[in-house]
Design a protein around this motif. Sequence first.
Motif, mmCIF file in Angstrom:
data_model
loop_
_atom_site.group_PDB
_atom_site.id
_atom_site.type_symbol
_atom_site.label_atom_id
_atom_site.label_comp_id
_atom_site.label_asym_id
_atom_site.label_seq_id
_atom_site.Cartn_x
_atom_site.Cartn_y
_atom_site.Cartn_z
ATOM 1 N N ALA A 170 72.905 106.727 58.516
ATOM 2 C CA ALA A 170 73.279 107.983 59.258
ATOM 3 C C ALA A 170 72.152 108.592 60.223
ATOM 4 C CB ALA A 170 73.704 108.867 58.167
ATOM 5 N N MET A 171 70.939 108.449 59.617
ATOM 6 C CA MET A 171 69.655 109.048 60.383
ATOM 7 C C MET A 171 69.796 107.899 61.662
ATOM 8 S SD MET A 171 66.503 110.354 58.442
ATOM 9 C CE MET A 171 66.206 108.831 57.543
ATOM 10 N N TRP A 172 69.803 106.736 61.670
ATOM 11 C CA TRP A 172 69.566 105.850 62.737
ATOM 12 C C TRP A 172 70.723 106.126 63.958
ATOM 13 C CZ3 TRP A 172 68.531 101.263 58.853
ATOM 14 C CH2 TRP A 172 67.266 101.281 58.576
ATOM 15 N N ARG A 173 71.880 106.088 63.308
ATOM 16 C CA ARG A 173 72.880 106.234 64.207
ATOM 17 C C ARG A 173 72.695 107.335 64.941
ATOM 18 N NH1 ARG A 173 77.797 104.352 59.867
ATOM 19 N NH2 ARG A 173 77.779 102.498 60.416
ATOM 20 N N ARG A 174 72.635 108.628 64.460
ATOM 21 C CA ARG A 174 72.460 109.856 65.042
ATOM 22 C C ARG A 174 71.211 109.844 66.077
ATOM 23 N NH1 ARG A 174 74.644 115.487 62.764
ATOM 24 N NH2 ARG A 174 74.388 116.465 64.862
ATOM 25 N N GLN A 175 70.183 109.399 65.475
ATOM 26 C CA GLN A 175 68.968 109.104 66.408
ATOM 27 C C GLN A 175 69.439 108.460 67.702
ATOM 28 O OE1 GLN A 175 66.259 107.483 63.536
ATOM 29 N NE2 GLN A 175 65.972 109.570 62.535
ATOM 30 N N HIS A 176 70.191 107.263 67.500
ATOM 31 C CA HIS A 176 70.430 106.508 68.680
ATOM 32 C C HIS A 176 71.410 107.248 69.528
ATOM 33 C CE1 HIS A 176 71.850 103.257 71.001
ATOM 34 N NE2 HIS A 176 72.985 103.182 70.529
ATOM 35 N N ARG A 177 72.389 108.059 69.018
ATOM 36 C CA ARG A 177 73.235 108.728 69.995
ATOM 37 C C ARG A 177 72.496 109.779 70.720
ATOM 38 N NH1 ARG A 177 76.602 108.864 65.217
ATOM 39 N NH2 ARG A 177 76.124 111.084 65.159
ATOM 40 N N MET A 178 71.404 110.289 69.999
ATOM 41 C CA MET A 178 70.583 111.504 70.870
ATOM 42 C C MET A 178 69.839 110.932 71.692
ATOM 43 S SD MET A 178 70.167 113.958 67.250
ATOM 44 C CE MET A 178 69.115 115.202 68.246
ATOM 45 N N GLY A 179 69.464 109.578 71.712
ATOM 46 C CA GLY A 179 68.668 108.927 72.688
ATOM 47 C C GLY A 179 67.235 108.767 72.231
ATOM 48 N N MET A 180 67.192 108.613 70.820
ATOM 49 C CA MET A 180 65.907 108.369 70.260
ATOM 50 C C MET A 180 65.827 106.826 69.653
ATOM 51 S SD MET A 180 65.008 111.766 68.075
ATOM 52 C CE MET A 180 66.588 112.131 67.220
ATOM 53 N N ILE A 181 64.845 106.285 69.532
ATOM 54 C CA ILE A 181 64.384 105.083 69.183
ATOM 55 C C ILE A 181 64.143 104.820 67.788
ATOM 56 C CG2 ILE A 181 63.654 102.586 69.729
ATOM 57 C CD1 ILE A 181 62.814 103.853 72.585
ATOM 58 N N PRO A 182 64.903 104.265 66.785
ATOM 59 C CA PRO A 182 64.380 103.930 65.505
ATOM 60 C C PRO A 182 63.432 103.070 65.477
ATOM 61 C CG PRO A 182 67.150 104.174 65.573
ATOM 62 C CD PRO A 182 66.525 103.986 67.035
ATOM 63 N N TYR A 183 62.206 103.290 64.706
ATOM 64 C CA TYR A 183 61.081 102.557 64.923
ATOM 65 C C TYR A 183 60.579 102.151 63.524
ATOM 66 C CZ TYR A 183 56.296 101.656 66.827
ATOM 67 O OH TYR A 183 55.143 101.218 67.150
ATOM 68 N N TYR A 184 60.277 102.821 62.439
ATOM 69 C CA TYR A 184 59.753 102.249 61.236
ATOM 70 C C TYR A 184 60.531 102.920 60.129
ATOM 71 C CZ TYR A 184 55.530 99.872 62.615
ATOM 72 O OH TYR A 184 54.781 98.782 63.068
ATOM 73 N N LEU A 185 60.663 102.177 59.065
ATOM 74 C CA LEU A 185 61.008 102.741 57.528
ATOM 75 C C LEU A 185 59.832 102.213 56.828
ATOM 76 C CD1 LEU A 185 64.278 102.458 55.255
ATOM 77 C CD2 LEU A 185 61.927 101.590 54.481
ATOM 78 N N PHE A 186 58.999 103.319 56.438
ATOM 79 C CA PHE A 186 57.609 102.822 55.832
ATOM 80 C C PHE A 186 57.768 103.060 54.059
ATOM 81 C CE2 PHE A 186 55.632 104.838 59.825
ATOM 82 C CZ PHE A 186 55.141 103.709 60.020
ATOM 83 N N VAL A 187 57.092 102.498 53.375
ATOM 84 C CA VAL A 187 56.861 102.620 51.991
ATOM 85 C C VAL A 187 56.042 103.738 51.726
ATOM 86 C CG1 VAL A 187 55.979 101.196 50.085
ATOM 87 C CG2 VAL A 187 57.381 99.933 51.568
ATOM 88 N N GLU A 188 56.107 104.394 50.927
ATOM 89 C CA GLU A 188 55.440 105.594 50.386
ATOM 90 C C GLU A 188 53.832 104.872 50.080
ATOM 91 O OE1 GLU A 188 54.160 109.421 49.036
ATOM 92 O OE2 GLU A 188 55.211 108.558 50.855
ATOM 93 N N ARG A 189 52.738 105.598 50.733
ATOM 94 C CA ARG A 189 51.829 105.049 50.571
ATOM 95 C C ARG A 189 50.979 105.287 49.120
ATOM 96 N NH1 ARG A 189 47.782 105.319 55.760
ATOM 97 N NH2 ARG A 189 49.238 104.549 57.332
#
Length: 436
Positions: free
Chosen positions: A310-329
Motif C-alpha cells: 500500500a505504501m509503495w503504490r501510493r508513493q508511486h502514484r504521488m511521484g515518489m520512488i520506493p527505494y529501501y526496506l531496511f532491517v531494524e538495526r
Amino acid sequence: MILNQTGTRRFKAYTSKHLDELLRRAGLDDGERLKVRAVATVLPFRTNAYVVDELIDWSAAPHDPMYRLVFPQADMLPEADVARLADLLKAESPNAEVQAEAARVRAQLNPHPAGQMELNVPRMGEEPVPGMQHKYPETVLFFPKQGQTCHAYCTYCFRWAQFVGDADLKFASDDIGQLVAYLRQHPEVTSVLITGGDAMIMGEPVIRRYLEPLLELEQLESIRIGTKALAYWPQRFVSDPDADATLGLFEEVVRAGKNLAFMAHFSHPRELESPLVESAVRRIIGSGATIRTQAPLIRSINDEPAVWSAMWRRQHRMGMIPYYLFVERDTGPQDYFAVPLGRAYEIFRDAYASVSGLCRTVRGPSMSATPGKVCVDGVTEIAGQRVFVLHFIQARDPALVGRPFFAHYDPAAVWLTDLRPAFADVFPFQAAPARV
C-alpha cells in the motif's frame, strides 16, 4: 510554485514533560504510565501536534501503529532495567541518580552501530573530522549541528543516541568549510548526504549556509537530504513562513546541475494520507528534486506485506520512488522491534510481488551492517542445506558489491552477526583463519 496554504497551525512540540498527560489519552493506568516514563529516561521522546492530532487514532491506542511509532512502550527495554528506573521515579530520586541509571542502560544498547565511532569517521592528516562519516568511497555523510533533532522521534530510530543529550554520543559540526576541504581532498566522493537528526528541522537561511558551498564542487553529482519531515511536519514545505524560500533553494541546487534527492522516511500508509503531504510532495518534485522513500521493517507497526505494498503504490502514484526496506538495526530496542530475517524476506517478497514493475525500484530487506548494506535475496535449498542467499548492495570494499554469498538458515536470526557462513569457512568480508 503552489502558493502557501493559510490557516494552518504553527509547530508545537511535545516532549517528556508532556508524556504523562498524553499517556492518559491512551488509557494507560498509573503503573503503566510510570513504566513508560521509565523507558523515556533512556530513549528519547518527542512528537508534535500534527502527529498527535492528525495521525494517531486515539480510539485504538495503545495498539494503534502510529501511536507505537512515536510513544515509548513499557516492554521496549529489559524488565529489570525498567523496574529499577520506575522505582527511582516513584521515589522522586534526584535527577542525577535517575540519569546515571539511564546512562548505564543506554551503554548496553549499542548506541553507535556499524562502527560509526571507530570505522566511519574520516581524517584530515592525523585529526578526525567531526560531524562526518565516510563509510563508502563515493559517499560522505554530514551531520549539521543545527539539525540534531527531528519534528518527532520514531521509537525505532537507529540514531536515538543523537537525541539523548549526551555530547559523547553525538555526531555534529557547523564547519561547512571543513567539509568542503575534505571533499576537495577526496575527488572520489560524488555524493553528500545531509543527515542528523533531520536537516529539514533547520530554517532556510541555515540550510542555505550548508548547501551553497557544495554547489561549487564539480565532483559532486548528488546531494541527499535524509528527512522524516514529509510524514511528521509536511507544513515545512507548504505553509511554514520559509516554505517558499526553501523550495527556491532546492531549485537553485537543481539549476547548479546537482541531483537533489530527498531520502524520505515513511513507515506506515497513514503518514501519506493527509492532503498536506500530497501538497508538500508536489512542491518538492516541482522544484526539480526527486523523492526516494525508505523505512525499516518494524514489528507491531508495519510487519505485514499489505502495509508495504500500500505504501509503495501510493508513493508511486504521488511521484515518489520506493527505494529501501531496511532491517531494524542492531541498536536501541532492537529486541523489541526486530523481525527475523526469514520472515522479513517473506514480507518483502509478498509485497514486491503485488506491485507493478514501476514500484520495483525498492530493494530489501537490507541490513546496514559494519561491512556494508547486505540484502537478503531469498531462502533456498542447495546441496541439501537450507540457506539464506545474500549479496552486498553497497560495501566498504567495492569488490564485494553484487557478489552473492550464503549463510545457514536460522529462523531466529535478526541480524548479520547472527548468521554462520555456508559452503565456506568465513563470509567474503571476513579474514580467512590463520593456518597452523
